[in-house]
Write a protein that holds these residues in place. Sequence first.
Motif, PDB file in Angstrom:
ATOM      1  N   GLU A  31       9.931  10.172  -0.987  1.00  0.00           N
ATOM      2  CA  GLU A  31      11.094   9.547  -1.903  1.00  0.00           C
ATOM      3  C   GLU A  31      11.322   8.218  -1.534  1.00  0.00           C
ATOM      4  O   GLU A  31      11.745   7.246  -2.369  1.00  0.00           O
ATOM      5  N   LEU A  32      10.940   7.703  -0.188  1.00  0.00           N
ATOM      6  CA  LEU A  32      11.169   6.371   0.123  1.00  0.00           C
ATOM      7  C   LEU A  32      10.145   5.379  -0.508  1.00  0.00           C
ATOM      8  O   LEU A  32      10.527   4.287  -0.875  1.00  0.00           O
ATOM      9  N   SER A  33       8.850   6.089  -0.510  1.00  0.00           N
ATOM     10  CA  SER A  33       8.069   5.219  -1.520  1.00  0.00           C
ATOM     11  C   SER A  33       8.412   5.130  -2.810  1.00  0.00           C
ATOM     12  O   SER A  33       8.158   3.911  -3.401  1.00  0.00           O
ATOM     13  N   LYS A  34       8.897   6.152  -3.464  1.00  0.00           N
ATOM     14  CA  LYS A  34       9.303   5.965  -4.909  1.00  0.00           C
ATOM     15  C   LYS A  34      10.494   4.918  -4.835  1.00  0.00           C
ATOM     16  O   LYS A  34      10.607   4.166  -5.813  1.00  0.00           O
ATOM     17  N   SER A  35      11.446   5.018  -3.878  1.00  0.00           N
ATOM     18  CA  SER A  35      12.661   4.026  -3.940  1.00  0.00           C
ATOM     19  C   SER A  35      12.221   2.672  -3.688  1.00  0.00           C
ATOM     20  O   SER A  35      12.561   1.855  -4.530  1.00  0.00           O
ATOM     21  N   VAL A  36      11.410   2.538  -2.857  1.00  0.00           N
ATOM     22  CA  VAL A  36      11.194   0.703  -2.587  1.00  0.00           C
ATOM     23  C   VAL A  36      10.144   0.207  -3.813  1.00  0.00           C
ATOM     24  O   VAL A  36       9.984  -1.061  -3.917  1.00  0.00           O
ATOM     25  N   SER A  37       9.523   1.073  -4.476  1.00  0.00           N
ATOM     26  CA  SER A  37       8.697   0.616  -5.651  1.00  0.00           C
ATOM     27  C   SER A  37       9.087   0.776  -6.941  1.00  0.00           C
ATOM     28  O   SER A  37       8.650   0.818  -8.152  1.00  0.00           O
ATOM     29  N   ALA A  38      10.643   1.239  -6.991  1.00  0.00           N
ATOM     30  CA  ALA A  38      11.209   1.536  -8.173  1.00  0.00           C
ATOM     31  C   ALA A  38      11.172   0.596  -9.406  1.00  0.00           C
ATOM     32  O   ALA A  38      11.124   1.162 -10.594  1.00  0.00           O
ATOM     33  N   GLN A  39      11.075  -0.813  -9.041  1.00  0.00           N
ATOM     34  CA  GLN A  39      11.019  -1.446 -10.005  1.00  0.00           C
ATOM     35  C   GLN A  39       9.443  -1.786 -10.898  1.00  0.00           C
ATOM     36  O   GLN A  39       9.444  -2.286 -11.749  1.00  0.00           O
ATOM     37  N   CYS A  44       0.968  -1.228   0.046  1.00  0.00           N
ATOM     38  CA  CYS A  44      -0.067   0.068  -0.042  1.00  0.00           C
ATOM     39  C   CYS A  44       0.803   1.208  -0.043  1.00  0.00           C
ATOM     40  O   CYS A  44       0.727   2.183  -0.827  1.00  0.00           O
ATOM     41  N   PHE A  45       1.845   1.242   0.848  1.00  0.00           N
ATOM     42  CA  PHE A  45       2.726   2.481   0.790  1.00  0.00           C
ATOM     43  C   PHE A  45       3.591   2.649  -0.226  1.00  0.00           C
ATOM     44  O   PHE A  45       3.666   3.807  -0.723  1.00  0.00           O
ATOM     45  N   SER A  46       4.029   1.531  -0.842  1.00  0.00           N
ATOM     46  CA  SER A  46       5.020   1.695  -2.097  1.00  0.00           C
ATOM     47  C   SER A  46       4.424   2.505  -3.126  1.00  0.00           C
ATOM     48  O   SER A  46       4.886   3.086  -3.780  1.00  0.00           O
ATOM     49  N   TYR A  47       3.043   2.250  -3.347  1.00  0.00           N
ATOM     50  CA  TYR A  47       2.476   2.899  -4.641  1.00  0.00           C
ATOM     51  C   TYR A  47       1.944   4.072  -4.249  1.00  0.00           C
ATOM     52  O   TYR A  47       1.640   4.960  -5.325  1.00  0.00           O
ATOM     53  N   CYS A  48       2.011   4.627  -3.062  1.00  0.00           N
ATOM     54  CA  CYS A  48       1.757   6.074  -2.965  1.00  0.00           C
ATOM     55  C   CYS A  48       2.706   6.863  -3.537  1.00  0.00           C
ATOM     56  O   CYS A  48       2.311   8.300  -3.773  1.00  0.00           O
TER      57      CYS A  48
END
Length: 1206
Positions: A400-408, A331-335
Amino acid sequence: MLHFDRVSMSSKIKSLLQGMQSHCDSVSNLLGIGSITSNSMALSVVLHRPQTASIIIQDTLYGRRDVFEETVNRITTLTGTIQTETVSVLPIVGPGGIGKTTFAQHLYNDGRTKKHFDVPVWVCVSTDFDVLKLTREILACITATEEGGSSSVANETTNLDQLQKSIAQRLKSKRRFLIVLDDIWKCGSDDQWKTLLAPFTKGEAKGSMVLVTTRFPKVADMVKTVDPLELRGLESNDFFTFFEACIFGEDNKPEHYEYEFAGIARKIANKLKGSPLAAKTVGRLLQKDLSQEHWHAVLEKHQWLKQQENDDIMQSLKISYDYLPFDLKKCFSYCGLFPEDHRFTSSEINHFWVATGIIDSNHQADRDYLEELVDNGFLMKKVSYHRKLNYYVMHDLMHELSKSVSAQECHNISGLDFRADAIPQSVRHLSINIEDTYDANFDQEMCKLRERIDIANLRTLMIFREYEEERIAKLLKDSFKEINSLRVLFIVVKSAHSFPYRFSKLIHLQYLKISSAYRDREMSLPGTLSRFYHLKFLDLDGWHGRSDLPEDFSHLVNLYNFCGASKLHSNICNVGKMKHLRELKEFHVRKGSMGFRLTELGPLQELEGGLIIRGLEHVTNKEEAAAAKLMSKRNLKELELLWGRDGPTTDADIIDALQPHSNLRVLTIANHGGTVGPSWLCLDIWLTSLERLTIEGVCWSTLPPFAKLPNLKVLNLKKISGMHQFRLQCGGAPGKCSMRLKTIEFREMPELAEWVVEPNCHSFPSLEKIKCIRCPNLRVLPLSEVSCTNLRRLEVSMCPKMSLPSMPHTSTLTDLEVKTVSVTGDPDTLLRYDGKNLVVSGYGGALAYHNLDKVEDMDIENVSHISLADIEKFKSLTDLTVGRCDGLFPQELDGSIVLGSVKSLRLVVSHLTSSKSSSSKVLNCFPALSVLYIYGDEECVMQFPSSSSLQKLTFSRCKGLVLEHVENGGGIQELQSLSIFMCGKLFCRWPMGMGESETICPFPASLRELDIADEPSIKSMALLSNLTSLTTLRLKECRNLTVDGFNPLIAVNLIELQVHSCSTLAADMLLEVTKLLPAGYISRLEKLNVNNICGLLVSPICNLLAPTLHTLELERMESLTEEQEKALQLLTSLQNLKFSYCERMQSLPQGLHRLSSLEELRVVSCPEIRWMPREGLPVSLRKLEMIWRSAEIDEQIEKIKRTNPD
């Protein structure tokens, strides 16, 4: 070819995964890694959390001084709950790296804290919340602080009971303790927390304190006994000071730092959003190479986001992410697809998660994922004040963390400098949030992106901004031509051409959000909208085009939520086909229109929220009404049943058949034409959950038994014919109403005369608010002291016969308004009171002075029954305004009336001149007076008002007032500020000759601020010659004022000078200063505002002002001459420069780049300026603002933005 059954295969995969889950525990036991829980990552987290101690590492606490002082006072001052409780718990909560531990260390070691608390304890908790372990640590700390103490008990025993008794014994005497539990990640349960705290609640001393630092709001909520302290980012200036210290230490900046690095450093600092740990991370990066190239690279590539050490900011935040359960991680990663600072609504983000498959729509109601993210510190919950709705925001570093963990999987294109090569080919979710600026490089990269990622399998495309039509068309029809598999699409359109290529083929869409520009009201929704069979969520809240929908819109049979205006909802034809629809704001029954009969509502069994049904006059029989099946809609909470005002008389059977479910909370019935109300409301008590009832425009023979609606809290009655009396017949104890009714409103009730109080029901303890509006015959309300004992708000508007007791009749009534009809027919306020402010304007009723003891501000006019002695009863009064009130001030004042608390007084000038008492005797009634405001256009003559305490005096619009001349202000020798606005002949009797003997100075020499506007009677600066203490001088529209008699010593202490429409007065004064004051004189002037630069921008004056002038505002001027431009460049201390209303000015000064200290440039309403300076703007500039500018300037500003984004 074999048939592929997608649903069957999905079920098999799901079953297989569930089967594998059942073996997880045994496999994990075999491998010796323990059971795999939703928080499985916590095991590794424990090993990596750094231990903390109370010793201060960072000697200086940067910023937060006010918060720090307030917190020290909170924990060391025995006030409020801290005074009465043995131990209080104060959580300090904030995201990772925000400075919680540092803040707590400084609190712990502050001298006042050490003096207040006898026993200090510091324990680092981290992720291992073990009550026994923590109790042993705390006991060891306590015994270690005792003289000769030994911690043997703590070391030797593992018996929790013995440990706790040992702690309780040591704290039994009157000793206050301070325990800091640092970095708590979890707290098991409320019982565990209470067990840990138990021995500390047994001490005899009051005011002990437990400080808890945590990054989790849910932990703070569990442990708190007082309001938590929320730490956010440092303020901009404090943060920059700290950031510089992280790079260079306290005082080790290189020699050319300000010129070479300060600008870059500030740009980087702006990106870090006040995070102290981010400052440390970037500080280490910048230390490595003190070169502009390296610093620019750090800025442009955001290198701090890639640092992997445990004490770097992103790693610190990622630990929190690793600690989340798997589903919350998704949920968080897609934010991160949403823009920075985006305001998430609950529906928007939940719909997105469902549409992308992150959460299961069938079990969506089982958990509140948004609140869980708030509890874990990843989102912040806020309230929109204008709509009172909740929304959620994410801190920029969390984004920024959200974008980082969902970068793939996800990528957010938010800058023109993005590179397609940097985007992983596996990306399936894409958002675009760039500015609407043409950039050839961006177009090229978008073409590369099309080749790099699999556009055809893109699942999400979100476009958040409005773009020029050609650009959005190119984007959607070229770059994203093959988007066939989208589940989520957000677009902002300008016309029908703005929709994606082959829009109708997006048959897999589950969530569609369409927004449009405000200006295009005639644009229609595409007819192909109804082809999206799988669509679950349609958001048209941002749609501003036409409200008609495609005819076959009801083909969207899987639609759950339709967000949009009520008009859109009411235009759904055959809505009954959309059986899964959960919200229908409005339905219109249309006569003879197929698809809009009331029967359409029957199949909509999942409706929730609110529903408005209009046009009920077109329902012809009870069978049609019953077919709406309102009684079976158990999730419907609000219902409005509306008939047309001129509709025919309605059969009672029809309204009876419209019976809603008993769960209904809010009901409105309006303009029902029958004489009998519904039996389910007027006879049977069916709506037992009803909380709010509105009845309007009916003439029922029998009204509902309001008192028998057990949960009714709000009752609104409007335009009810034939109702002469209102009564509540309720049960309960004799004389006391058992209703929960809190608010009642009567509006436009022409025949209502009284509220009849029954002998056995004369007290209404729950009633808090009564409103009576336009009830011309209403005379009586139950407003005795025993009737409405908890009434908080009373509004009586345009009820001329109303008889009110002394107001406010009870001390609880702190919101009171009484209005009458004005000459124009609009309401006119007679009496207004809000607990601290009281306005009495023409109100003839009595006042209950004993209930007005908290009034601080009173405004009174047009009354004759209130005397100064009455006002003396207001012991808390600090601000008093007295308009025209006959008899308020006695003819003879003997000093017996004293209003000692009044500090600010506004008076009509006649109160100081019309009585036999002098103005000084009037003012003697106010011994603490510091501010006096005199207004009114009466013809009168008076001296300067005499008051020894007066600090600020204002004359405003005293058109007929003439001041008698008294040397040096008479009896106001301590006056600091004097303002004179639009009076006209105030000084017409004052001699203004050139000789000293002919001039009398009217103002007290103590003045530090003088503001005179539109005063033609002042003609000579000689009147100001004794004002050598002035720090602020403003002269506006004094067209007769000349520099004659000017004393240059007036300018010695001036900090601010403003001269408007006084010819060349500003230049004349400053030139006199340069001539008459000694050569070494240094001006103190910091701010200059003029609208005539003639003779002002010359070398002698600019050299005089150069050392201190930091703000210059120039209005209504033309372009500068070459000599004036050169003089302007002499102002080397200038930080703020503003040009306003220079309508003929065609260019900005060419030498602006030489103003090396300039930080802010503002240009307001200068439409003829076409070009920025050829040499550019100074490198020191931080802010450029140009309002009402030309198109040419627009283009140049865009170019500046691209080269300098900050």
